[in-house]
Design an enzyme around this catalytic site. Structure first.
Site, PDB file in Angstrom:
ATOM      1  N   THR A 234       0.840  -1.190   0.000  1.00  0.00           N
ATOM      2  CA  THR A 234       0.000   0.000   0.000  1.00  0.00           C
ATOM      3  C   THR A 234       0.878   1.244   0.000  1.00  0.00           C
ATOM      4  O   THR A 234       2.009   1.218   0.491  1.00  0.00           O
ATOM      5  CB  THR A 234      -0.941   0.030   1.221  1.00  0.00           C
ATOM      6  OG1 THR A 234      -1.797   1.190   1.134  1.00  0.00           O
ATOM      7  CG2 THR A 234      -0.156   0.109   2.519  1.00  0.00           C
TER       8      THR A 234
ATOM      9  N   ASN B  58      -0.817   4.096   1.048  1.00  0.00           N
ATOM     10  CA  ASN B  58      -1.638   4.907   1.940  1.00  0.00           C
ATOM     11  C   ASN B  58      -0.903   5.107   3.265  1.00  0.00           C
ATOM     12  O   ASN B  58      -0.713   4.156   4.030  1.00  0.00           O
ATOM     13  CB  ASN B  58      -2.987   4.212   2.164  1.00  0.00           C
ATOM     14  CG  ASN B  58      -3.944   5.033   2.999  1.00  0.00           C
ATOM     15  OD1 ASN B  58      -3.629   5.433   4.111  1.00  0.00           O
ATOM     16  ND2 ASN B  58      -5.128   5.267   2.464  1.00  0.00           N
TER      17      ASN B  58
ATOM     18  N   GLY C 101      -1.710   6.542   6.030  1.00  0.00           N
ATOM     19  CA  GLY C 101      -2.481   6.234   7.226  1.00  0.00           C
ATOM     20  C   GLY C 101      -2.481   4.743   7.523  1.00  0.00           C
ATOM     21  O   GLY C 101      -2.287   4.314   8.667  1.00  0.00           O
TER      22      GLY C 101
ATOM     23  N   ASP D 166      -7.651  -5.138   1.707  1.00  0.00           N
ATOM     24  CA  ASP D 166      -8.690  -4.410   0.989  1.00  0.00           C
ATOM     25  C   ASP D 166      -9.819  -4.217   1.980  1.00  0.00           C
ATOM     26  O   ASP D 166     -10.188  -5.148   2.706  1.00  0.00           O
ATOM     27  CB  ASP D 166      -9.179  -5.152  -0.255  1.00  0.00           C
ATOM     28  CG  ASP D 166      -9.892  -4.199  -1.215  1.00  0.00           C
ATOM     29  OD1 ASP D 166      -9.275  -3.189  -1.600  1.00  0.00           O
ATOM     30  OD2 ASP D 166     -11.059  -4.440  -1.569  1.00  0.00           O
ATOM     31  N   SER D 167     -10.306  -3.018   2.048  1.00  0.00           N
ATOM     32  CA  SER D 167     -11.327  -2.710   3.032  1.00  0.00           C
ATOM     33  C   SER D 167     -12.324  -1.741   2.435  1.00  0.00           C
ATOM     34  O   SER D 167     -12.066  -1.113   1.413  1.00  0.00           O
ATOM     35  CB  SER D 167     -10.690  -2.107   4.294  1.00  0.00           C
ATOM     36  OG  SER D 167      -9.913  -0.969   3.968  1.00  0.00           O
TER      37      SER D 167
ATOM     38  N   TYR E 212     -12.859   7.426   5.745  1.00  0.00           N
ATOM     39  CA  TYR E 212     -14.180   7.827   6.235  1.00  0.00           C
ATOM     40  C   TYR E 212     -14.246   7.919   7.760  1.00  0.00           C
ATOM     41  O   TYR E 212     -15.334   8.116   8.318  1.00  0.00           O
ATOM     42  CB  TYR E 212     -15.234   6.815   5.749  1.00  0.00           C
ATOM     43  CG  TYR E 212     -15.356   6.727   4.250  1.00  0.00           C
ATOM     44  CD1 TYR E 212     -16.126   7.654   3.529  1.00  0.00           C
ATOM     45  CD2 TYR E 212     -14.714   5.720   3.528  1.00  0.00           C
ATOM     46  CE1 TYR E 212     -16.240   7.578   2.151  1.00  0.00           C
ATOM     47  CE2 TYR E 212     -14.826   5.642   2.146  1.00  0.00           C
ATOM     48  CZ  TYR E 212     -15.591   6.568   1.468  1.00  0.00           C
ATOM     49  OH  TYR E 212     -15.704   6.488   0.095  1.00  0.00           O
ATOM     50  N   ASP E 213     -13.114   7.804   8.433  1.00  0.00           N
ATOM     51  CA  ASP E 213     -13.096   7.802   9.900  1.00  0.00           C
ATOM     52  C   ASP E 213     -13.841   8.973  10.540  1.00  0.00           C
ATOM     53  O   ASP E 213     -14.520   8.791  11.555  1.00  0.00           O
ATOM     54  CB  ASP E 213     -11.654   7.789  10.415  1.00  0.00           C
ATOM     55  CG  ASP E 213     -10.996   6.423  10.267  1.00  0.00           C
ATOM     56  OD1 ASP E 213     -11.673   5.478   9.825  1.00  0.00           O
ATOM     57  OD2 ASP E 213      -9.796   6.309  10.588  1.00  0.00           O
TER      58      ASP E 213
ATOM     59  N   LYS F  21      -8.936   2.872  18.534  1.00  0.00           N
ATOM     60  CA  LYS F  21      -9.436   2.437  17.227  1.00  0.00           C
ATOM     61  C   LYS F  21      -9.013   1.008  16.922  1.00  0.00           C
ATOM     62  O   LYS F  21      -9.825   0.193  16.480  1.00  0.00           O
ATOM     63  CB  LYS F  21      -8.936   3.387  16.139  1.00  0.00           C
ATOM     64  CG  LYS F  21      -9.383   2.990  14.741  1.00  0.00           C
ATOM     65  CD  LYS F  21      -8.817   3.921  13.672  1.00  0.00           C
ATOM     66  CE  LYS F  21      -9.129   3.401  12.282  1.00  0.00           C
ATOM     67  NZ  LYS F  21      -8.557   4.253  11.216  1.00  0.00           N
TER      68      LYS F  21
ATOM     69  N   HIS G 163     -12.245  -2.752  12.136  1.00  0.00           N
ATOM     70  CA  HIS G 163     -12.218  -3.868  11.197  1.00  0.00           C
ATOM     71  C   HIS G 163     -10.791  -4.320  10.922  1.00  0.00           C
ATOM     72  O   HIS G 163     -10.490  -5.515  10.922  1.00  0.00           O
ATOM     73  CB  HIS G 163     -12.900  -3.456   9.898  1.00  0.00           C
ATOM     74  CG  HIS G 163     -12.388  -2.177   9.287  1.00  0.00           C
ATOM     75  ND1 HIS G 163     -12.208  -1.014  10.018  1.00  0.00           N
ATOM     76  CD2 HIS G 163     -11.983  -1.870   8.012  1.00  0.00           C
ATOM     77  CE1 HIS G 163     -11.738  -0.068   9.227  1.00  0.00           C
ATOM     78  NE2 HIS G 163     -11.588  -0.563   8.016  1.00  0.00           N
TER      79      HIS G 163
END
Length: 206
Positions: free
Chosen positions: A7, A9, A11, A69-70, A153-154, A174, A179
């Site tokens: 990834t 990303n 975050g 993948d989420s 979307y947090d 968190k 998830h």
């Protein structure tokens, strides 16, 4: 052991670095390892998309790779955006994507804003070995963002377990209910006995 995280990303990378510390692995990411062009996420499920990314990363690097993948599944949107969460609304920034979601839900009453996050992790090795791990968490979508932490979307995902949005929660809070945190917990539990064998078979195949 070296493990490449498929990834870019930032975050997600920080979440994984912290969460995978118990494994004692040398973690690399697509930001510090040349994985080439990202493969098209053409799968029809989270697991298929995670497998596409993990298989690509292990093929390019020759290392064991981990991909996730989420997605966010909103009941009022028929379970969408789901596997298209990162591409929801087209080429948008995270803030624009949240605004797009809220626009879609502007007429949805308070009691009908239920949603869940889902995550699938796939661990893949150069010799074709694959393991997958899943996690999910329930919540609801707020009419506006709250909090400065997290990503994606947090800021609009309110967790009943925490009594706050994921963006208002600390990293530790968190990870305990999210998830991705649940999927990582399953990975860590399996790794107590399974990771050594997975890696040994990879070495034997070299």
């Amino acid at each position: 052991m070296k493990l490449v995280l498929a990834t870019r990303n930032r975050g997600k990378i920080e979440e994984f670095r912290r969460a995978l510390e118990p494994l004692g692995v040398e973690l690399r990411s697509a930001l510090d390892t040349d994985l080439g062009p990202a493969p098209e996420e053409s799968g029809s499920s989270y697991e298929e998309n995670a497998l596409i990314k993990a298989a690509h990363a292990t093929h390019v690097t020759g290392l064991v790779a981990l991909a996730d993948d989420s997605g966010l599944e909103v009941d009022a949107l028929g379970g969408g955006p789901g596997i298209y969460s990162a591409r929801f609304g087209g080429r948008l920034s995270e803030g624009e994507r949240i605004a797009h979601l809220l626009q879609k839900m502007k007429n949805v009453p308070e009691g009908e804003r239920s949603a869940k996050f889902r995550c699938v992790l796939v661990l893949a090795g150069p010799n074709g070995r694959v393991r997958s791990f899943e996690g999910s968490c329930e919540g609801r979508i707020l009419p506006g963002p709250r909090g400065e932490r997290g990503h994606g979307y947090d800021p609009v995902f309110w967790s009943p377990d925490l009594g706050k949005t994921f963006a208002e929660a600390t990293t530790e809070e968190k990870e305990a209910v999210s998830h991705r945190g649940q999927a990582v917990a399953s990975l860590l539990e399996w790794a107590k006995d399974g990771l050594a064998g997975f890696v040994d078979e990879e070495r034997a195949a070299d």
